[in-house]
Design an enzyme around this catalytic site. Structure first.
Site, PDB file in Angstrom:
ATOM      1  N   HIS A 123       0.813  -1.208   0.000  1.00  0.00           N
ATOM      2  CA  HIS A 123       0.000   0.000   0.000  1.00  0.00           C
ATOM      3  C   HIS A 123       0.851   1.263   0.000  1.00  0.00           C
ATOM      4  O   HIS A 123       0.342   2.375  -0.231  1.00  0.00           O
ATOM      5  CB  HIS A 123      -0.917  -0.012   1.218  1.00  0.00           C
ATOM      6  CG  HIS A 123      -2.236   0.658   0.967  1.00  0.00           C
ATOM      7  ND1 HIS A 123      -2.432   1.580  -0.035  1.00  0.00           N
ATOM      8  CD2 HIS A 123      -3.440   0.532   1.592  1.00  0.00           C
ATOM      9  CE1 HIS A 123      -3.683   1.993  -0.014  1.00  0.00           C
ATOM     10  NE2 HIS A 123      -4.319   1.374   0.960  1.00  0.00           N
ATOM     11  N   ASP A 128      -2.280   2.193  -4.549  1.00  0.00           N
ATOM     12  CA  ASP A 128      -3.516   2.577  -3.873  1.00  0.00           C
ATOM     13  C   ASP A 128      -4.581   1.507  -4.080  1.00  0.00           C
ATOM     14  O   ASP A 128      -4.499   0.683  -5.002  1.00  0.00           O
ATOM     15  CB  ASP A 128      -4.022   3.920  -4.416  1.00  0.00           C
ATOM     16  CG  ASP A 128      -3.107   5.069  -4.016  1.00  0.00           C
ATOM     17  OD1 ASP A 128      -2.457   4.955  -2.952  1.00  0.00           O
ATOM     18  OD2 ASP A 128      -3.035   6.066  -4.777  1.00  0.00           O
TER      19      ASP A 128
END
Length: 466
Positions: A437, A441
């Site tokens: 992450h 995204d």
């Protein structure tokens, strides 16, 4: 005499040391050019070390289990010597063999000698620890009982009592001067209600060193890999050191968990269109290309389609930079006899379905036979793990750094689903995409997985680059 040194070969840049797994030749044996002398295990692969010339292996400097580095001399080969016809591999000496070898031998006695020739007693060790004697497998291998003080428990009996959990007070010694022998322990064991004849496994484990089960990693000398028996319940433990591969895998997995912000997104895919293609063209495909039409090639193609649409999923982090790879090197996780390996299919986007199937089959065979090279395991921009071959329905795969994402596929099973307002049975596979992450995204990850789903549910998209 021309003596050549056998050295550890050059290892890869990321590998600093290796372990000698097993010597295939013993000192004194004849060897030939390019014959495999020893298996060398690194963090990634097992290498074969070929003999540098014809001759005789005169000396082995590093034994099985030794840690070595590149360029280190581990053996010597005499190119002018001839192996003796009667030469046999030397068995390693045990502790008891060393003990008795240190005792002076008796002088030969002539047949006409009128008086016996005195024999010197065994030399007394200088240190107490030198008195330690390994247990013997049978009483005929034991030294003369007269060498032991009165009332002592004989070594084989002591070991057997310890492993069976028996107390010395529960055994009556019938040996000379009340010594407790192995036979005494066996009789006491039977008196407690256990018939040794009916429980052969228990007595074997209690009276000899137990070999590890098949597939157990090599246990170097001096390790605690011996099984232990606790009483009559036969509860065992077998402690063995990690192989270099297993230790490296453990290190990498912990590194992944600590250095990435890992998150997993899921989706389900209807595999009916792909299964219909296999059913329709599978036999013709195998005849044409010499390899079976599997499912992995479709997953690879679907993954590449998603990576092309969302390049960040194929990227990696290097310090404060993002590296976007203009190529697609796909790692395929394979369970080998040595453990998990992830060989790389380079430029997978340029391969056809048949070429992908052939490459996966080739890598699987090399992994099974331990023939993967460092080049096979180096690099990769994205990985695929197939837990479905073992029946897994759902999992969260761990990212393989420096990659930023990995696809997990699972078992395809029939499930009820709703299509056009109707409940129907379809072969469903759950897909799991784990991603870093820090770089990717949620939007890109979810859409990339959705692209894989749509491609698999409509394989015609592969032909039209949709």
């Amino acid at each position: 005499m021309a003596v050549l040194e056998v050295k550890v070969p050059q290892l890869s840049e990321s590998v600093t040391e290796a372990t000698l797994l097993q010597w295939h030749k013993q000192a004194g044996e004849a060897v030939t050019l390019d014959e495999n002398l020893v298996d060398v295990e690194t963090d990634k692969v097992v290498l074969e070390l070929p003999c540098p010339a014809n001759g005789v292996l005169t000396q082995i400097l590093k034994r099985d289990g030794s840690i070595v580095v590149a360029g280190e001399v581990i053996a010597l080969v005499d190119t002018e010597a001839m192996a003796s016809a009667e030469s046999k591999p030397q068995e390693p000496q045990t502790r008891e063999m060393e003990l008795f070898a240190s005792a002076p031998a008796a002088e030969p006695v002539a047949a006409v000698a009128s008086a016996p020739v005195p024999v010197d007693p065994p030399a007394k060790p200088e240190k107490e620890e030198d008195l330690e004697i390994a247990a013997f497998d049978s009483e005929r291998d034991m030294p003369d009982p007269a060498d032991y003080p009165s009332g002592i428990v004989m070594p084989a009996a002591a070991r057997m009592m310890a492993e069976l959990g028996m107390d010395e007070t529960s055994v009556v010694g019938t040996g000379k001067d009340g010594r407790i022998t192995k036979k005494d322990v066996e009789r006491a064991w039977e008196a407690q209600g256990t018939d040794l004849g009916e429980d052969e496994k228990a007595i074997e484990q209690a009276t000899r060193r137990v070999a590890p089960p098949a597939g157990t990693p090599y246990t170097p000398s001096g390790s605690t890999g011996q099984q232990t028996v606790y009483g009559a319940t036969n509860r065992t433990e077998n402690r063995v050191p990690m192989s270099r591969l297993r230790a490296r895998v453990a290190e990498r997995l912990i590194q992944s968990q600590q250095q990435t912000a890992s998150l997993t997104t899921f989706n389900e895919v209807n595999m009916q269109p792909v299964l219909d293609l296999r059913r329709k063209f599978g036999e013709q495909f195998e005849k044409e290309h010499g390899v079976r039409l599997g499912l992995m090639s479709f997953f690879v193609k679907a993954a590449i389609a998603a990576l092309k649409r969302f390049p960040v999923v194929n990227a990696s982090i290097d310090g404060n930079d993002i590296v976007y790879h203009g190529y697609y090197d796909i790692g395929i996780a394979i369970s080998s006899p040595r453990g998990l390996v992830v060989p790389i299919m380079r430029d997978a986007d340029l391969m056809t379905i048949a070429e992908i199937e052939k490459k996966i089959n080739e890598l699987s065979i090399k992994a099974r036979d331990g023939q993967l090279t460092l080049d096979d395991l180096t690099g990769g921009t994205f990985s695929i793990s197939n837990g479905g071959v073992f029946g897994s329905l759902l999992s969260t795969p761990i990212i393989n750094p420096p990659q930023s994402a990995i696809l997990g596929i699972h078992a395809t099973t029939e499930r009820p689903v709703v299509e056009n307002g109707q409940i129907v049975i379809r072969p469903i596979n759950y897909l799991a995409l784990s991603y870093d992450h820090r770089l990717i995204d949620g939007r890109e990850a979810v859409l990339a997985l959705r692209t894989m789903k749509e491609t698999l549910e409509d394989p015609a998209r592969l032909l039209l680059d949709l």
